[in-house]
Design an enzyme around this catalytic site. Structure first.
Site, PDB file in Angstrom:
ATOM      1  CG  ASP A  18      23.059 -85.181 -32.895  1.00  0.00           C
ATOM      2  OD1 ASP A  18      23.082 -84.353 -31.968  1.00  0.00           O
ATOM      3  OD2 ASP A  18      23.465 -86.337 -32.776  1.00  0.00           O
ATOM      4  CG  HIS A 211      27.819 -88.586 -30.893  1.00  0.00           C
ATOM      5  ND1 HIS A 211      27.718 -87.221 -30.983  1.00  0.00           N
ATOM      6  CD2 HIS A 211      26.547 -89.052 -31.010  1.00  0.00           C
ATOM      7  CE1 HIS A 211      26.451 -86.874 -31.135  1.00  0.00           C
ATOM      8  NE2 HIS A 211      25.719 -87.974 -31.155  1.00  0.00           N
ATOM      9  CB  CYS A 242      23.513 -84.356 -26.797  1.00  0.00           C
ATOM     10  SG  CYS A 242      22.030 -84.126 -25.787  1.00  0.00           S
TER      11      CYS A 242
END
Length: 315
Positions: A18, A211, A242
């Site tokens: 990620d 996040h 993302c």
């Protein structure tokens, strides 16, 4: 004096998956393997080291299988690969992977943007994915992206997450990952959904993936831990986001999570040691270090044991 902050919680560092997604730059296989080994040697319990996403869609993941092939079986026991289809698991398992994070979104709109299929299609494929994981002697996690908000549909009802977790097609998963993909949740929401997941769905280890878009990454992580999450995700220097979620920014910083939770293995010396591979990676990617802990460790408050020694200069 050492206090018990949250000794039961484990960090999974997701820098190499990620964390890299938005950078647009492919780190070499050697650099990735070196980073994996340094973090494991420091004591980081688990790592997410890559993704089976299409390289033309997410170029920084192009050498994931080479990274898997370059690690030992013992190292791979602590490493996870992001997958979205049974074929992904087959390919990763052939390279040596044992741990698979089967991910799809709670919202159809994001799942179609991210994976190219509906949420229902992803659910339909999960039993086959779980069976392939079992045949490989591995573990599979149910990972639900956009568990709180979607960039296209807005807020996601919590019942949607509970229903997915209770769907019999997901019952092959040993763990469940609840994702604040956009970093828009607040601690009360996180605590409530984690608590409901723990009490209203099959007994599985609960992982929280947060996040820091709105500055609540650590607060949400601690709320998740208090509500029953036993593993939390973070990325070095707060790297990440993302590519298919407009408005998302970096992951919660691994250094900040570790400073807040203080597992036994994380000492001031380990923090100082962790800064080197973190800053090497971020420099290579031309990315800033967003970790507040690293900023604090570079201060001149010498009486605080977590502050790193200042370099000696000569006139």
């Amino acid at each position: 004096m050492r206090f018990e902050f949250a000794p039961q919680v484990k960090l999974r560092d997701v820098t190499l998956r990620d964390g890299l997604q938005l950078t647009g730059k492919l780190l070499s296989t050697e650099h990735k393997i070196e980073t994996v080994r340094k973090l494991l040697q420091m004591g980081v319990p688990a790592l997410e080291i890559g993704s089976m996403a299409r390289p033309d869609k997410v170029p920084p993941m192009a050498n994931t299988l080479e990274v898997v092939a370059g690690l030992t079986p013992e190292e791979l026991k602590r490493c996870w690969i992001w997958v979205a289809t049974p074929r992904h698991i087959q390919m990763a398992a052939e390279a040596g992977a044992k741990n698979f994070q089967y991910c799809f979104s709670a919202s159809d709109s994001h799942n179609k943007a991210n994976i190219g299929r509906s949420t229902e299609d992803s659910l339909d494929a999960m039993p086959a994915a779980a069976e392939l994981s079992r045949q490989a002697g591995g573990n599979i996690q149910l990972c639900i992206a956009t568990s709180f908000t979607c960039p296209f549909e807005g807020e996601i009802p919590q019942d949607r997450i509970i229903n997915i977790a209770n769907d019999e097609r997901t019952h092959g998963a040993s763990d469940i990952v609840i994702c604040d993909t956009l970093g828009q949740a607040v601690p009360a929401q996180v605590a409530n959904l984690i608590s409901r997941t723990r009490s209203e769905t099959p007994q599985r280890e609960i992982i929280f993936h947060g996040h820091d878009t709105w500055g609540l990454g650590v607060a949400n992580t601690l709320a998740a831990v208090s509500a029953g999450a036993t593993t939390v995700d973070g990325a070095l220097g707060g790297l990440g986001g993302c590519p298919f979620a407009p408005g998302a920014s970096g992951n919660t910083s691994s250094e900040d999570i570790l400073f807040a939770t203080r597992p036994d293995w994380f000492t001031p010396g380990v923090l100082a040691e962790m800064v080197q591979p973190s800053e090497s990676l971020l420099t290579n990617l031309d990315e800033p270090n967003r970790s507040k802990t690293v900023q604090g460790a570079r201060s001149r408050a010498d009486a605080f044991e977590w502050v790193m020694p200042q370099p000696v200069t000569t006139g």
